[in-house]
Design a protein around this motif. Sequence first.
Motif, PDB file in Angstrom:
ATOM      1  N   LEU A 197       0.812  -1.213   0.000  1.00 42.61           N
ATOM      2  CA  LEU A 197       0.000   0.000   0.000  1.00 42.61           C
ATOM      3  C   LEU A 197       0.853   1.275   0.000  1.00 42.61           C
ATOM      4  N   MET A 198       2.156   1.123   0.200  1.00 44.09           N
ATOM      5  CA  MET A 198       3.077   2.268   0.145  1.00 44.09           C
ATOM      6  C   MET A 198       3.668   2.465  -1.259  1.00 44.09           C
ATOM      7  N   GLU A 199       3.126   1.760  -2.249  1.00 47.90           N
ATOM      8  CA  GLU A 199       3.669   1.851  -3.612  1.00 47.90           C
ATOM      9  C   GLU A 199       3.675   3.291  -4.151  1.00 47.90           C
ATOM     10  N   PRO A 200       2.617   4.097  -3.943  1.00 49.87           N
ATOM     11  CA  PRO A 200       2.695   5.482  -4.433  1.00 49.87           C
ATOM     12  C   PRO A 200       3.872   6.252  -3.833  1.00 49.87           C
ATOM     13  N   ALA A 201       4.172   6.006  -2.577  1.00 52.36           N
ATOM     14  CA  ALA A 201       5.305   6.679  -1.933  1.00 52.36           C
ATOM     15  C   ALA A 201       6.625   6.162  -2.498  1.00 52.36           C
ATOM     16  N   ARG A 202       6.690   4.868  -2.744  1.00 45.59           N
ATOM     17  CA  ARG A 202       7.916   4.287  -3.300  1.00 45.59           C
ATOM     18  C   ARG A 202       8.235   4.908  -4.660  1.00 45.59           C
ATOM     19  N   GLU A 203       7.201   5.066  -5.490  1.00 40.01           N
ATOM     20  CA  GLU A 203       7.395   5.641  -6.816  1.00 40.01           C
ATOM     21  C   GLU A 203       7.884   7.094  -6.723  1.00 40.01           C
ATOM     22  N   GLU A 204       7.313   7.832  -5.779  1.00 41.53           N
ATOM     23  CA  GLU A 204       7.689   9.237  -5.625  1.00 41.53           C
ATOM     24  C   GLU A 204       9.119   9.368  -5.101  1.00 41.53           C
ATOM     25  N   LEU A 205       9.478   8.507  -4.139  1.00 39.64           N
ATOM     26  CA  LEU A 205      10.809   8.587  -3.546  1.00 39.64           C
ATOM     27  C   LEU A 205      11.885   8.068  -4.497  1.00 39.64           C
ATOM     28  N   GLU A 206      11.511   7.169  -5.386  1.00 35.14           N
ATOM     29  CA  GLU A 206      12.484   6.569  -6.305  1.00 35.14           C
ATOM     30  C   GLU A 206      13.217   7.625  -7.124  1.00 35.14           C
ATOM     31  N   SER A 207      12.475   8.565  -7.683  1.00 37.40           N
ATOM     32  CA  SER A 207      13.116   9.586  -8.512  1.00 37.40           C
ATOM     33  C   SER A 207      14.031  10.467  -7.675  1.00 37.40           C
ATOM     34  N   ALA A 208      13.619  10.766  -6.449  1.00 37.59           N
ATOM     35  CA  ALA A 208      14.453  11.603  -5.577  1.00 37.59           C
ATOM     36  C   ALA A 208      15.756  10.891  -5.235  1.00 37.59           C
ATOM     37  N   ILE A 209      15.681   9.596  -4.928  1.00 41.90           N
ATOM     38  CA  ILE A 209      16.885   8.825  -4.591  1.00 41.90           C
ATOM     39  C   ILE A 209      17.806   8.724  -5.793  1.00 41.90           C
ATOM     40  N   LYS A 210      17.230   8.473  -6.975  1.00 40.07           N
ATOM     41  CA  LYS A 210      18.043   8.337  -8.183  1.00 40.07           C
ATOM     42  C   LYS A 210      18.749   9.638  -8.553  1.00 40.07           C
ATOM     43  N   ASN A 211      18.190  10.767  -8.144  1.00 39.40           N
ATOM     44  CA  ASN A 211      18.782  12.061  -8.472  1.00 39.40           C
ATOM     45  C   ASN A 211      19.668  12.610  -7.352  1.00 39.40           C
ATOM     46  N   THR A 212      19.955  11.782  -6.348  1.00 40.52           N
ATOM     47  CA  THR A 212      20.799  12.187  -5.225  1.00 40.52           C
ATOM     48  C   THR A 212      22.165  11.517  -5.346  1.00 40.52           C
ATOM     49  N   THR A 213      23.216  12.242  -5.005  1.00 36.87           N
ATOM     50  CA  THR A 213      24.567  11.691  -5.047  1.00 36.87           C
ATOM     51  C   THR A 213      24.804  10.738  -3.880  1.00 36.87           C
ATOM     52  N   PHE A 214      25.182   9.512  -4.191  1.00 37.24           N
ATOM     53  CA  PHE A 214      25.558   8.521  -3.178  1.00 37.24           C
ATOM     54  C   PHE A 214      27.068   8.298  -3.282  1.00 37.24           C
ATOM     55  N   ASN A 215      27.777   8.476  -2.172  1.00 33.32           N
ATOM     56  CA  ASN A 215      29.225   8.327  -2.141  1.00 33.32           C
ATOM     57  C   ASN A 215      29.623   6.930  -1.666  1.00 33.32           C
ATOM     58  N   ASN A 216      30.864   6.542  -1.928  1.00 31.84           N
ATOM     59  CA  ASN A 216      31.351   5.263  -1.440  1.00 31.84           C
ATOM     60  C   ASN A 216      31.423   5.298   0.094  1.00 31.84           C
ATOM     61  N   PRO A 217      30.797   4.342   0.774  1.00 34.11           N
ATOM     62  CA  PRO A 217      30.737   4.366   2.238  1.00 34.11           C
ATOM     63  C   PRO A 217      32.061   3.964   2.881  1.00 34.11           C
ATOM     64  N   ILE A 218      32.234   4.380   4.145  1.00 28.89           N
ATOM     65  CA  ILE A 218      33.446   4.024   4.886  1.00 28.89           C
ATOM     66  C   ILE A 218      33.318   2.654   5.548  1.00 28.89           C
ATOM     67  N   CYS A 219      32.097   2.123   5.595  1.00 33.02           N
ATOM     68  CA  CYS A 219      31.873   0.786   6.147  1.00 33.02           C
ATOM     69  C   CYS A 219      30.538   0.270   5.606  1.00 33.02           C
ATOM     70  N   PRO A 220      30.279  -1.031   5.694  1.00 25.84           N
ATOM     71  CA  PRO A 220      29.034  -1.583   5.153  1.00 25.84           C
ATOM     72  C   PRO A 220      27.792  -1.112   5.908  1.00 25.84           C
ATOM     73  N   VAL A 221      26.699  -0.985   5.183  1.00 27.98           N
ATOM     74  CA  VAL A 221      25.386  -0.779   5.780  1.00 27.98           C
ATOM     75  C   VAL A 221      24.586  -2.067   5.584  1.00 27.98           C
ATOM     76  N   TYR A 222      23.973  -2.526   6.660  1.00 24.76           N
ATOM     77  CA  TYR A 222      23.124  -3.722   6.599  1.00 24.76           C
ATOM     78  C   TYR A 222      21.699  -3.243   6.374  1.00 24.76           C
ATOM     79  N   GLN A 223      21.173  -3.517   5.179  1.00 28.37           N
ATOM     80  CA  GLN A 223      19.921  -2.888   4.766  1.00 28.37           C
ATOM     81  C   GLN A 223      18.692  -3.722   5.111  1.00 28.37           C
ATOM     82  N   ASN A 224      17.601  -3.015   5.362  1.00 28.14           N
ATOM     83  CA  ASN A 224      16.364  -3.626   5.847  1.00 28.14           C
ATOM     84  C   ASN A 224      15.807  -4.712   4.938  1.00 28.14           C
ATOM     85  N   VAL A 225      15.916  -4.495   3.629  1.00 29.78           N
ATOM     86  CA  VAL A 225      15.178  -5.358   2.702  1.00 29.78           C
ATOM     87  C   VAL A 225      15.736  -6.769   2.619  1.00 29.78           C
TER      88      VAL A 225
END
Length: 290
Positions: A197-225
């Motif tokens: 039911l959060m699909e509309p939010a996922r679609e909206e956030l997707e474009s924002a995330i894709k247009n944001t600069t992500f840098n190489n991390p200093i250590c691993p992140v363990y992700q929720n999914v």
Amino acid sequence: MVAYVFPGQGAQFSGMGKDLYENNDKAKTLFESANDILGFRITDIMFEGTAEQLKETKVTQPAVFLHSVILAETSGAFTPDMVAGHSLGEFSALVANKTLSFEDGLRLVSQRALAMQKACEINPSTMAAILGLDDEKVAAICEEIDEVVVAANYNCPGQLVISGSNKGIEIACKKMKEAGAKRALPLPVGGAFHSPLMEPAREELESAIKNTTFNNPICPVYQNVNAQPATDTEVIKSNLIAQLTAPVRWTQSVNQMVIDGATKFVECGPGKVLQGLVKKIAREVEVEGM
């Protein structure tokens, strides 16, 4: 190895961050920067606002994010070997391991909060905490129901939150109790977070995330999914986009961090919720708050 973990929505309290603002120049600068980015003085609400004001969608998620990140940034002892965050907390974790800048992280969190509010208005829905049933049993009962109902937060053994339509959660709670759950308690939330039911939010956030600069991390992140470590920026982006409609695999994440060498967990942010969950998941590790 030290793992730093970051709480999600629900950890907020009136007065959060005020001591940091008043006693640390760097913290004050970051808080004031946040006020400018958000376009309103979130610090006034964090420091002096009521519980009801802190529950406002545009306030809650940025407030928890700010308290967590600024606490970590100003602690003077922040040298994680791995990081993770519960739901919203994953964004805090990504600032802590330098994948996201403070400013970009805050902008994404603000956009996430507003997108989730819109999705809640489109699909009235809710969540419920199920205590005392095996995860597999809870998931199986959800699958039997014709309405949208899914396992949303794997918090710790014997504590799982389900998410879905109002009718679906009502039916599920009844079935969970019949199956032997100690409690099946509807939660005071405005929507079915971490569900389809959060699909509309996922679609909206997707474009924002894709247009944001992500840098190489200093250590691993363990992700929720998937409860797995990630250092590749494209993988991190993909998992972060999927997070809104996928379950938070917190139990699995903590277990994987322990398998990968974590012997100490430090919670960065308001409250002590994650400290309690980690102790229930991994009893042999050291756990503390910052």
